[in-house]
Design an enzyme around this catalytic site. Structure first.
Site, PDB file in Angstrom:
ATOM      1  CG  HIS A  12      -2.054   1.055   1.032  1.00 35.14           C
ATOM      2  ND1 HIS A  12      -3.331   0.780   1.210  1.00 35.14           N
ATOM      3  CD2 HIS A  12      -2.202   2.311   0.823  1.00 35.14           C
ATOM      4  CE1 HIS A  12      -4.108   2.004   1.281  1.00 35.14           C
ATOM      5  NE2 HIS A  12      -3.179   3.007   0.844  1.00 35.14           N
ATOM      6  CG  HIS A 197      -8.067   3.902   0.494  1.00 35.13           C
ATOM      7  ND1 HIS A 197      -7.306   3.550  -0.901  1.00 35.13           N
ATOM      8  CD2 HIS A 197      -6.890   4.348   1.008  1.00 35.13           C
ATOM      9  CE1 HIS A 197      -6.133   3.681  -0.787  1.00 35.13           C
ATOM     10  NE2 HIS A 197      -5.614   4.455   0.213  1.00 35.13           N
ATOM     11  CD  GLU A 200      -6.895   6.675   5.532  1.00 33.38           C
ATOM     12  OE1 GLU A 200      -7.712   6.705   4.539  1.00 33.38           O
ATOM     13  OE2 GLU A 200      -6.025   7.180   5.574  1.00 33.38           O
ATOM     14  CG  ASP A 278      -1.044   5.524   3.094  1.00 27.56           C
ATOM     15  OD1 ASP A 278      -1.604   5.270   2.218  1.00 27.56           O
ATOM     16  OD2 ASP A 278      -1.764   6.177   3.928  1.00 27.56           O
TER      17      ASP A 278
END
Ligand SMILES: [Zn+2]
Length: 331
Positions: A12, A197, A200, A278
């Site tokens: 990711h 996603h 989060e 990320d």
């Protein structure tokens, strides 16, 4: 543990959040793009999100300058190459990079040109370094939806040759999955794997929806399942891998501190967790830093590392041959 030397996998990582500041300065000069400074430290300070970022929107503002120069084929190829080069140099052996082609059309590039450029950059790095990769196409949810099918069609030409998966990214609204059911089904028909996603920013139900409505095989972040029993159970029983990104979650205030992050609780409960960057620049991180911080915070061992690494291998969107190679590096 020597975190630098360990073989690593990152599933990711966003391309536009991982651009070298010096490359932005260089490309801005070449392309005549206005930036506030040509000083590397100043540009870095504008791209790295502070530890105490007030919210996700402030975090997302850090992508402005990278995206402003990612508007030519050469820039996209170079930036993709450099990301794989940086990762290879810290012993990342497999990297899945995601990006939103919709962001790179400001100067008229076609989806085909954008996608071909990133594949070229990745391939060049694979030839030069001991790293393998694949690319994931992310829908930027805040943008209009009218060109998503065209983007899926362009990427589909590279399925099995650089492009592997489809993702939904950008700030998270409640119940967003309902708006993308047809797009995701179309992507699956075209051969894309699915990672979304979700969970989060506090909406645990979105994880449930991503799995049930969008057929997500992996979830980006997913930390909100800790407060949502049904999602938690679904992730656990379906062995859905969570792509956790601890530093980023602290910056965006998804969690208050690293100590407050659920990655270790999930891991101890038997949830399939992976650890990822990320954004290498925006989060000012690397896989080495990310692992070291997390492992030291939760007092994890080499055996734990091997378990988490194997989770990444099993859930990578790649061939059995590459998985076998990746497993051979840790056993
Ligand atoms: Zn992300």
């Amino acid at each position: 543990m020597n975190y630098f030397k360990l073989p690593k996998i990152d599933l990711h990582c966003h391309l536009d959040g991982s651009v070298r500041p010096e490359t932005i300065i260089d490309l801005a000069k070449q392309l005549g793009v206005e930036i506030p400074s040509t000083n590397i430290e100043v540009m870095k300070s504008l791209m790295v999100a502070p530890e105490n970022c007030p919210n996700l929107m402030e975090y997302l503002s850090r992508f402005h300058y990278p995206v402003s120069v990612m508007q030519t084929e050469e820039a996209l190829e170079r930036i993709t190459f450099e990301l794989y080069e940086d990762a290879a140099k810290e012993n990342v052996k497999y990297l899945e990079t995601r990006y939103g082609p919709q962001l790179h059309r400001q100067n008229g590039l076609t989806f085909d040109q954008i996608i071909a450029s990133t594949v070229r950059g990745m391939r060049k790095a694979e030839e030069m370094y001991d790293i393998k990769g694949n690319l994931i196409i992310s829908v930027v949810k805040v943008l209009p939806k009218n060109d998503i099918y065209e983007m899926i069609d362009s990427g589909a030409k590279y399925i099995g040759n650089g492009i592997v998966a489809f993702d939904l990214a950008a700030s998270e609204d409640q119940d967003f999955c309902h708006d993308y059911i047809e797009h995701t089904e179309y992507a699956i028909e075209k051969g894309y794997r699915i990672t979304i996603h979700a969970g989060e920013q506090g909406y645990g139900q979105n994880v449930h929806d991503a799995i049930k409505l969008l057929h997500a095989e992996r979830i980006g972040h997913g930390i909100a399942i800790r407060d949502h029993k049904a999602s938690y159970n679904l992730v656990y029983s379906n062995r859905i891998a969570l792509e956790t990104c601890p530093t980023s979650n602290v910056q965006t205030k998804a969690v208050q501190s690293l100590a407050d992050h659920s990655v270790n609780d999930f891991y101890q409960d038997g949830i399939v967790v992976t650890i990822n960057t990320d954004n290498r620049t925006v989060s000012d991180t690397t896989m080495t830093k990310e692992l070291q911080k997390t492992f030291e915070q939760f007092d994890l061992s080499l055996e734990d590392y091997k378990n988490i690494y194997r989770n990444s291998v099993e859930n990578a969107f790649t061939t059995d041959e590459i998985k076998k190679h990746l497993l051979s590096l840790i056993d």
